[in-house]
Design a protein around this motif. Sequence first.
Motif, PDB file in Angstrom:
ATOM      1  N   LEU A  95       1.266  -0.963   0.348  1.00  0.00           N
ATOM      2  CA  LEU A  95      -0.121  -0.087  -0.002  1.00  0.00           C
ATOM      3  C   LEU A  95       0.763   1.138   0.022  1.00  0.00           C
ATOM      4  O   LEU A  95       2.247   0.653   0.137  1.00  0.00           O
ATOM      5  N   PHE A 107      -5.240   5.238   2.012  1.00  0.00           N
ATOM      6  CA  PHE A 107      -4.113   4.624   1.080  1.00  0.00           C
ATOM      7  C   PHE A 107      -4.115   4.244   0.229  1.00  0.00           C
ATOM      8  O   PHE A 107      -5.676   4.041  -0.400  1.00  0.00           O
ATOM      9  N   THR A 108      -4.003   3.046  -1.054  1.00  0.00           N
ATOM     10  CA  THR A 108      -3.978   3.405  -2.002  1.00  0.00           C
ATOM     11  C   THR A 108      -3.014   1.361  -2.382  1.00  0.00           C
ATOM     12  O   THR A 108      -2.171   1.562  -2.039  1.00  0.00           O
ATOM     13  N   ASN A 109      -3.664   0.885  -3.624  1.00  0.00           N
ATOM     14  CA  ASN A 109      -3.009  -0.341  -3.467  1.00  0.00           C
ATOM     15  C   ASN A 109      -1.789  -0.106  -4.080  1.00  0.00           C
ATOM     16  O   ASN A 109      -1.866   1.084  -5.315  1.00  0.00           O
ATOM     17  N   LEU A 118      -8.355  -7.352   2.647  1.00  0.00           N
ATOM     18  CA  LEU A 118      -7.574  -5.556   3.610  1.00  0.00           C
ATOM     19  C   LEU A 118      -8.521  -5.600   5.482  1.00  0.00           C
ATOM     20  O   LEU A 118      -7.423  -4.893   5.598  1.00  0.00           O
ATOM     21  N   VAL A 135      -5.650  -2.130   9.302  1.00  0.00           N
ATOM     22  CA  VAL A 135      -6.618  -1.458   8.052  1.00  0.00           C
ATOM     23  C   VAL A 135      -8.012  -1.711   9.302  1.00  0.00           C
ATOM     24  O   VAL A 135      -8.231  -2.700   9.615  1.00  0.00           O
ATOM     25  N   LEU A 154     -12.058   0.658  -1.768  1.00  0.00           N
ATOM     26  CA  LEU A 154     -10.582   0.984  -0.622  1.00  0.00           C
ATOM     27  C   LEU A 154     -10.191   2.636  -0.104  1.00  0.00           C
ATOM     28  O   LEU A 154     -10.362   2.400   0.607  1.00  0.00           O
TER      29      LEU A 154
END
Length: 185
Positions: A95, A107-109, A118, A135, A154
Amino acid sequence: MRSMIGAGLLCVSLTGILEAQSLAATRVAAAERLLERLVETYGVSGEEGKIRQLIISELPGWATPETDAAGNLWVRAGKGGSPVVLVAHMDEIGLMVTAIQDGFIRFTNVGGIDVRVLLSQPVLVHGQELLPGLVGSRPPHVTAQADRKKYPALADLGIDTGLPARQVEKLVRVGDPVTFDQKAV
Protein backbone atom coordinates in the motif's frame (compact mmCIF):
# COMPACT_ATOMS: atom_id res chain seq x y z
CA MET A 1 38.64 -61.09 12.33
CA ARG A 2 36.14 -60.65 9.52
CA SER A 3 33.41 -59.61 11.94
CA MET A 4 35.72 -56.99 13.47
CA ILE A 5 36.48 -55.56 10.03
CA GLY A 6 32.78 -55.65 9.16
CA ALA A 7 31.89 -53.92 12.44
CA GLY A 8 34.59 -51.31 11.81
CA LEU A 9 33.31 -50.62 8.31
CA LEU A 10 29.75 -50.42 9.62
CA CYS A 11 30.88 -47.95 12.29
CA VAL A 12 32.75 -45.81 9.74
CA SER A 13 29.77 -45.97 7.39
CA LEU A 14 27.30 -44.97 10.12
CA THR A 15 29.60 -42.14 11.22
CA GLY A 16 29.76 -40.87 7.63
CA ILE A 17 25.99 -41.06 7.29
CA LEU A 18 25.46 -39.18 10.58
CA GLU A 19 27.98 -36.51 9.58
CA ALA A 20 26.26 -36.09 6.21
CA GLN A 21 22.86 -35.82 7.92
CA SER A 22 24.25 -33.24 10.35
CA LEU A 23 25.72 -31.21 7.49
CA ALA A 24 22.42 -31.43 5.57
CA ALA A 25 20.46 -30.33 8.66
CA THR A 26 22.83 -27.37 9.11
CA ARG A 27 22.36 -26.34 5.48
CA VAL A 28 18.58 -26.70 5.70
CA ALA A 29 18.52 -24.57 8.87
CA ALA A 30 20.66 -21.88 7.16
CA ALA A 31 18.37 -21.92 4.11
CA GLU A 32 15.31 -21.59 6.36
CA ARG A 33 16.86 -18.59 8.15
CA LEU A 34 17.68 -16.92 4.83
CA LEU A 35 14.18 -17.59 3.47
CA GLU A 36 12.69 -16.10 6.64
CA ARG A 37 14.82 -12.95 6.24
CA LEU A 38 13.86 -12.67 2.55
CA VAL A 39 10.14 -13.06 3.30
CA GLU A 40 10.17 -10.58 6.18
CA THR A 41 12.23 -7.85 4.47
CA TYR A 42 9.91 -5.35 2.84
CA GLY A 43 10.09 -4.34 -0.79
CA VAL A 44 6.86 -2.77 -2.04
CA SER A 45 7.01 -2.13 -5.78
CA GLY A 46 9.13 0.96 -6.35
CA GLU A 47 10.67 0.64 -2.84
CA GLU A 48 12.82 -2.48 -3.27
CA GLY A 49 16.04 -1.01 -1.79
CA LYS A 50 16.06 -3.04 1.45
CA ILE A 51 15.29 -6.38 -0.17
CA ARG A 52 17.81 -5.66 -2.94
CA GLN A 53 20.52 -4.96 -0.32
CA LEU A 54 19.70 -8.17 1.53
CA ILE A 55 19.98 -10.20 -1.67
CA ILE A 56 23.31 -8.54 -2.53
CA SER A 57 24.65 -9.23 0.97
CA GLU A 58 23.91 -12.94 0.55
CA LEU A 59 25.63 -13.35 -2.83
CA PRO A 60 28.77 -15.48 -2.98
CA GLY A 61 32.10 -13.79 -3.68
CA TRP A 62 32.20 -14.95 -7.30
CA ALA A 63 28.96 -13.10 -8.11
CA THR A 64 29.01 -9.46 -9.24
CA PRO A 65 25.81 -7.50 -8.59
CA GLU A 66 24.69 -4.60 -10.79
CA THR A 67 21.57 -2.45 -10.50
CA ASP A 68 20.12 -0.84 -13.60
CA ALA A 69 18.24 2.47 -13.86
CA ALA A 70 14.90 0.73 -13.24
CA GLY A 71 16.18 -0.81 -9.99
CA ASN A 72 16.49 -4.33 -11.39
CA LEU A 73 19.25 -6.42 -9.85
CA TRP A 74 21.53 -8.21 -12.29
CA VAL A 75 24.05 -10.73 -11.01
CA ARG A 76 26.95 -11.75 -13.18
CA ALA A 77 28.89 -14.94 -12.53
CA GLY A 78 32.14 -15.86 -14.24
CA LYS A 79 33.49 -14.36 -17.45
CA GLY A 80 32.65 -14.97 -21.08
CA GLY A 81 30.47 -17.79 -22.34
CA SER A 82 26.76 -17.70 -22.90
CA PRO A 83 24.71 -15.90 -20.27
CA VAL A 84 22.23 -17.76 -18.11
CA VAL A 85 19.32 -15.71 -16.82
CA LEU A 86 17.35 -16.50 -13.67
CA VAL A 87 14.37 -14.21 -13.22
CA ALA A 88 12.45 -13.60 -9.99
CA HIS A 89 10.42 -10.84 -8.38
CA MET A 90 11.93 -9.11 -5.37
CA ASP A 91 9.04 -6.69 -4.90
CA GLU A 92 5.81 -7.30 -3.06
CA ILE A 93 2.23 -6.10 -3.16
CA GLY A 94 1.60 -3.36 -0.65
CA LEU A 95 0.00 0.00 0.00
CA MET A 96 0.99 3.66 -0.24
CA VAL A 97 -0.11 6.56 1.94
CA THR A 98 -2.35 9.03 0.07
CA ALA A 99 -3.58 11.22 2.93
CA ILE A 100 -3.73 11.64 6.68
CA GLN A 101 -7.17 12.45 7.99
CA ASP A 102 -7.89 12.98 11.70
CA GLY A 103 -5.00 10.67 12.61
CA PHE A 104 -6.13 7.92 10.24
CA ILE A 105 -3.94 7.04 7.27
CA ARG A 106 -5.64 6.82 3.89
CA PHE A 107 -3.96 4.68 1.27
CA THR A 108 -4.07 3.18 -2.18
CA ASN A 109 -2.92 -0.20 -3.36
CA VAL A 110 0.46 -0.86 -4.95
CA GLY A 111 -0.10 -3.96 -7.05
CA GLY A 112 -3.19 -6.09 -7.41
CA ILE A 113 -4.95 -6.41 -4.06
CA ASP A 114 -8.41 -7.81 -3.45
CA VAL A 115 -10.00 -5.16 -1.21
CA ARG A 116 -11.97 -7.88 0.59
CA VAL A 117 -8.80 -9.17 2.31
CA LEU A 118 -7.66 -5.79 3.65
CA LEU A 119 -10.08 -5.27 6.52
CA SER A 120 -8.42 -6.01 9.90
CA GLN A 121 -5.02 -6.67 8.32
CA PRO A 122 -2.05 -5.75 10.50
CA VAL A 123 0.30 -3.44 8.58
CA LEU A 124 3.57 -1.57 8.99
CA VAL A 125 3.73 2.07 7.89
CA HIS A 126 7.27 2.91 6.74
CA GLY A 127 7.34 6.57 7.75
CA GLN A 128 9.91 8.48 9.80
CA GLU A 129 9.59 5.50 12.16
CA LEU A 130 8.20 2.04 11.53
CA LEU A 131 4.62 2.22 12.79
CA PRO A 132 2.36 -0.79 13.31
CA GLY A 133 -1.26 -0.28 12.39
CA LEU A 134 -4.49 -2.01 11.54
CA VAL A 135 -6.66 -1.54 8.45
CA GLY A 136 -10.20 -0.61 9.40
CA SER A 137 -13.34 1.11 8.23
CA ARG A 138 -16.06 3.22 9.78
CA PRO A 139 -17.71 1.38 12.66
CA PRO A 140 -21.26 0.12 12.12
CA HIS A 141 -22.86 2.60 14.54
CA VAL A 142 -21.78 5.53 12.31
CA THR A 143 -22.47 3.75 9.01
CA ALA A 144 -25.78 4.05 7.15
CA GLN A 145 -27.97 0.96 7.56
CA ALA A 146 -27.85 0.22 3.80
CA ASP A 147 -24.03 0.38 3.76
CA ARG A 148 -23.59 -2.05 6.66
CA LYS A 149 -24.21 -5.03 4.39
CA LYS A 150 -21.72 -3.88 1.74
CA TYR A 151 -18.01 -4.43 1.83
CA PRO A 152 -16.26 -1.04 2.13
CA ALA A 153 -14.50 0.38 -0.93
CA LEU A 154 -10.74 0.97 -0.83
CA ALA A 155 -11.37 4.72 -0.41
CA ASP A 156 -13.42 4.00 2.73
CA LEU A 157 -10.62 2.13 4.49
CA GLY A 158 -7.97 3.64 6.72
CA ILE A 159 -5.06 2.61 8.89
CA ASP A 160 -5.30 3.19 12.63
CA THR A 161 -1.93 3.31 14.41
CA GLY A 162 -3.46 4.12 17.77
CA LEU A 163 -1.35 7.29 17.92
CA PRO A 164 -2.65 10.84 18.38
CA ALA A 165 -3.37 12.68 15.12
CA ARG A 166 -0.49 15.16 15.57
CA GLN A 167 2.02 12.37 16.07
CA VAL A 168 0.79 10.55 12.96
CA GLU A 169 1.09 13.79 10.96
CA LYS A 170 4.67 14.20 12.22
CA LEU A 171 5.77 10.65 11.41
CA VAL A 172 3.91 9.81 8.19
CA ARG A 173 4.06 11.46 4.76
CA VAL A 174 2.02 11.02 1.60
CA GLY A 175 3.89 8.49 -0.53
CA ASP A 176 5.25 6.43 2.38
CA PRO A 177 5.02 2.70 1.69
CA VAL A 178 2.89 0.37 3.81
CA THR A 179 3.51 -3.36 4.05
CA PHE A 180 1.56 -6.22 5.53
CA ASP A 181 2.91 -7.22 8.94
CA GLN A 182 3.33 -10.90 8.16
CA LYS A 183 5.88 -13.28 9.53
CA ALA A 184 7.31 -16.25 7.67
CA VAL A 185 5.59 -19.49 8.62
